[in-house]
Design a protein around this motif. Structure first.
Motif, short mmCIF file in Angstrom:
data_model
loop_
_atom_site.label_atom_id
_atom_site.label_comp_id
_atom_site.label_asym_id
_atom_site.label_seq_id
_atom_site.Cartn_x
_atom_site.Cartn_y
_atom_site.Cartn_z
N ASP A 20 0.67 -1.11 -0.02
CA ASP A 20 0.04 -0.54 -0.38
C ASP A 20 0.50 1.40 -0.32
N LEU A 21 0.35 2.75 -0.62
CA LEU A 21 0.97 3.58 -0.49
C LEU A 21 0.37 4.20 0.70
N LEU A 22 0.60 4.98 1.16
CA LEU A 22 -0.33 5.64 2.54
C LEU A 22 0.59 7.07 2.41
N LEU A 23 -0.27 7.87 2.53
CA LEU A 23 0.24 9.26 2.77
C LEU A 23 -1.17 9.81 3.93
N SER A 24 -0.70 10.84 4.89
CA SER A 24 -0.88 11.27 5.86
C SER A 24 -1.44 12.84 5.41
N ARG A 25 -2.51 12.46 5.78
CA ARG A 25 -4.01 13.89 5.71
C ARG A 25 -3.45 14.99 6.48
N ALA A 26 -3.03 14.71 7.59
CA ALA A 26 -2.51 15.57 9.40
C ALA A 26 -1.51 15.19 10.07
N ASN A 27 -0.99 16.41 9.51
CA ASN A 27 0.35 16.13 10.68
C ASN A 27 0.74 17.86 10.98
N THR A 28 2.16 17.61 11.68
CA THR A 28 2.76 18.58 11.73
C THR A 28 2.72 19.38 9.95
N SER A 29 3.21 20.84 10.19
CA SER A 29 2.72 21.55 9.04
C SER A 29 4.83 21.00 8.60
N GLU A 30 5.47 20.28 8.85
CA GLU A 30 6.26 20.19 8.66
C GLU A 30 6.41 18.57 7.60
N TYR A 31 5.80 18.01 8.15
CA TYR A 31 5.42 16.83 8.13
C TYR A 31 3.76 16.08 7.45
N VAL A 32 2.61 16.71 7.26
CA VAL A 32 1.80 17.05 5.90
C VAL A 32 1.95 16.65 4.90
N GLY A 33 1.17 14.96 4.37
CA GLY A 33 1.16 15.22 3.15
C GLY A 33 2.19 13.28 2.47
N ALA A 34 3.47 13.45 4.48
CA ALA A 34 4.21 12.27 4.96
C ALA A 34 3.97 11.04 3.99
N THR A 35 4.95 10.14 3.16
CA THR A 35 4.47 9.69 1.61
C THR A 35 5.21 8.09 2.36
N VAL A 36 4.48 6.99 2.21
CA VAL A 36 4.89 5.76 3.14
C VAL A 36 4.74 4.45 2.02
N LEU A 37 5.73 3.62 1.51
CA LEU A 37 5.26 2.32 1.05
C LEU A 37 4.91 0.46 2.18
N VAL A 38 4.59 1.07 2.15
CA VAL A 38 4.70 -0.48 3.07
C VAL A 38 4.90 -1.83 2.44
N GLY A 39 5.47 -2.07 3.30
CA GLY A 39 6.20 -3.33 3.36
C GLY A 39 5.54 -4.87 3.77
N ALA A 40 6.11 -6.05 5.00
CA ALA A 40 5.94 -6.38 5.95
C ALA A 40 4.89 -5.30 6.32
N CYS A 41 3.55 -6.27 6.35
CA CYS A 41 2.74 -5.53 7.83
C CYS A 41 2.11 -6.77 8.63
N ARG A 42 1.42 -6.65 9.67
CA ARG A 42 0.78 -7.48 10.63
C ARG A 42 -0.26 -7.08 10.00
N ARG A 43 -1.08 -8.07 10.05
CA ARG A 43 -3.07 -8.35 10.20
C ARG A 43 -3.32 -7.62 11.39
N ARG A 44 -4.78 -7.15 11.05
CA ARG A 44 -5.75 -6.73 11.60
C ARG A 44 -5.15 -5.25 11.88
N LEU A 45 -4.48 -4.39 11.33
CA LEU A 45 -4.27 -3.06 10.96
C LEU A 45 -5.25 -2.23 10.01
N LEU A 46 -5.15 -1.15 10.94
CA LEU A 46 -6.69 -0.14 9.45
C LEU A 46 -6.48 1.13 9.86
N LEU A 47 -6.02 1.56 8.20
CA LEU A 47 -6.43 2.84 8.35
C LEU A 47 -7.24 3.54 9.29
N SER A 48 -6.41 4.81 9.02
CA SER A 48 -7.01 6.49 10.36
C SER A 48 -7.59 7.70 9.50
#
Length: 461
Positions: A271-299
């Motif tokens: 998944d390619l995820l983007l932070s909708r809300a954060n500090t002015s320096e990090y709003v819009g921070a983007t990550v590409l999910v590697g291995a990920c545990r199950r049962r974890l949801l988008l906020s």
């Protein structure tokens, strides 16, 4: 550090220095006929005295005689919620004339020993948490005037104190230079990191990000107990899971049992995820999910970018982190506070992106990924160097304060003679010629060379 070299003595700080707790000032003292600079614990830092926010308070002349600072005084942080901050010292060098100090600070005024030696001893005890352990309290540890006065002090001959200080400062100056070089390298690495990400936007036709997406999925808001989710529980990610360039699955909060989550919002590898809300320096921070545990949801503060066929998500992640696109996000983000800025889906879709061909995207992604891997190894080495330097500082202080950093000189006047001289000076300063009750108590806290000559190598109880 139980045994001491020849000519050293165990004593207490109160036996070789006078200690004064500062004076609390209330708002009614903000104005008056006798205004003096007023130092607080926030002004005492590991780097020395910070005078950026020193206010004036009213002190009557009789109070100034007790609470005024003189050049050569030590100031110690009297209390803190962090054990390694209790007793944090700084040397007062006469920065402001007539300056007084708050009751969050302890003033240590040497009766004869080297002030620099006392400073390095107090700094070592604070860094090691020894002052914090000696203090009282649960959430906030208070060292207190008596706690500091009774604190054990290994006292070398006066001439050796000066040699120890010189050796400590010489070794630490070399470490300072080495750490400055590491910090300079760290800044260069961060600049290189940004330059690498910018390569993802150095070529191609400019389009709207929306042209590269099938859709954007937003998460949900949940009321949570605030703790991380256990392995068998459902959890929702926090914004900190997307802040630092790599997806961190441990940055999550558990969802209360009995509220079935919607599995459509479950995060998956790739998944390619983007932070909708954060500090002015990090709003819009983007990550590409590697291995990920199950049962974890988008906020509700995260977005999942669903890309069109042929778009290399690794390249897009680098492009969205580049200086060219980050500046757009910062400009488009809204909110009245820098601590929490927001960017809407519509504005994310409208971001302008330079898009090379599909094959070129993969080549750029491979090149940037390889270079970032090398940078990651450099950052690990720099962090290890920083930790080694911290350990070396503590080792240098421990060695110096236990007589192991420099050789002893048998012709030095023994510390027992120095202690006896201080005792006689204090007696002479007392009008009746007899010690006051407080002086008798301080003397009882440490060995006297006259009363207990055989206990040189024993800590005071």
């Amino acid at each position: 550090m139980s045994d001491l070299p020849a000519n050293w003595e165990w004593t207490t700080i109160g036996n070789v220095a006078s200690i004064q707790l500062g004076r609390q000032r209330s708002p009614k003292n903000h104005n008056g006929p006798h205004m003096h600079p007023y130092l607080r614990s926030a002004n005492v830092t590991w780097g020395g005295i910070d005078l950026a926010d020193v206010k004036d308070m009213n002190f009557e002349p009789s109070e100034v005689a007790t609470f005024e600072l003189r050049a050569g005084d030590l100031l110690l942080n009297e209390a803190s919620g962090s054990p390694n901050e209790v007793g944090k010292p700084a040397l007062w060098e006469g920065h402001l004339e007539g300056c007084c100090f708050q009751n969050t600070l302890l003033r240590v005024r040497s009766d004869a020993p080297s002030v620099a030696y006392l400073y390095w001893f107090c700094r070592s005890a604070a860094l090691a948490g020894d002052f914090g352990r000696a203090g009282r309290g649960v959430n906030i540890r208070h060292l207190g005037k008596q706690g500091l006065a009774s604190f054990p002090l290994p006292l070398p001959p006066l001439a050796e104190q000066e040699r120890i200080v010189a050796a400590i400062e010489e070794h630490l100056s070399r470490l300072d230079a080495a750490e400055a070089a590491v910090e300079s390298a760290r800044h260069r690495v961060r600049a290189l990191y940004q330059a690498l990400l910018s390569r993802a936007q150095a070529e191609g036709e400019e389009v709207a990000l929306d042209d590269l997406l099938v859709d954007i999925e937003a998460g949900k808001s949940f009321k949570t107990p605030g703790r991380p989710a256990h392995a068998a529980e459902w959890g929702v990610i926090k914004v900190s899971a997307m802040t630092w360039g790599e997806f961190d699955e441990n940055e999550n909060k558990a969802i209360p049992a009995g509220r079935p989550p919607d599995p459509r919002y479950e995060i998956r590898a790739g998944d390619l995820l983007l932070s909708r809300a954060n500090t002015s320096e990090y709003v819009g921070a983007t990550v590409l999910v590697g291995a990920c545990r199950r049962r974890l949801l988008l906020s509700d503060k995260s977005m999942r970018l669903l890309t069109r066929h042929g778009v290399e998500r690794r390249w897009l992640r680098f492009a969205l982190g580049s200086r060219q696109v980050r500046s757009q996000m910062s400009a488009l983000a809204t909110g009245t506070s820098d601590s929490m800025r927001n960017i809407s889906q519509a504005k994310v879709r409208g971001l302008r992106i330079r898009v090379p061909g599909a094959d070129r995207q993969r080549v750029l992604a491979d090149e940037i990924e390889g270079a970032l891997h090398a940078i990651g190894r450099l950052e690990i080495e720099m962090e290890l160097a920083k930790r080694r330097a911290t350990g070396m500082r503590r080792s240098i202080l421990r060695a110096g304060l236990s007589g192991k950093l420099i050789p002893q000189d048998p012709v030095d006047e023994p510390a027992s003679v120095l202690l006896e001289r201080i005792r006689h000076q204090r007696l002479a300063a007392t009008p009746s010629g007899a010690p006051k009750r407080g002086q008798r108590r301080r003397q009882a806290l440490g060995p006297s060379c006259e009363d207990e000559p055989s206990d040189r190598n024993r800590r005071p109880s």
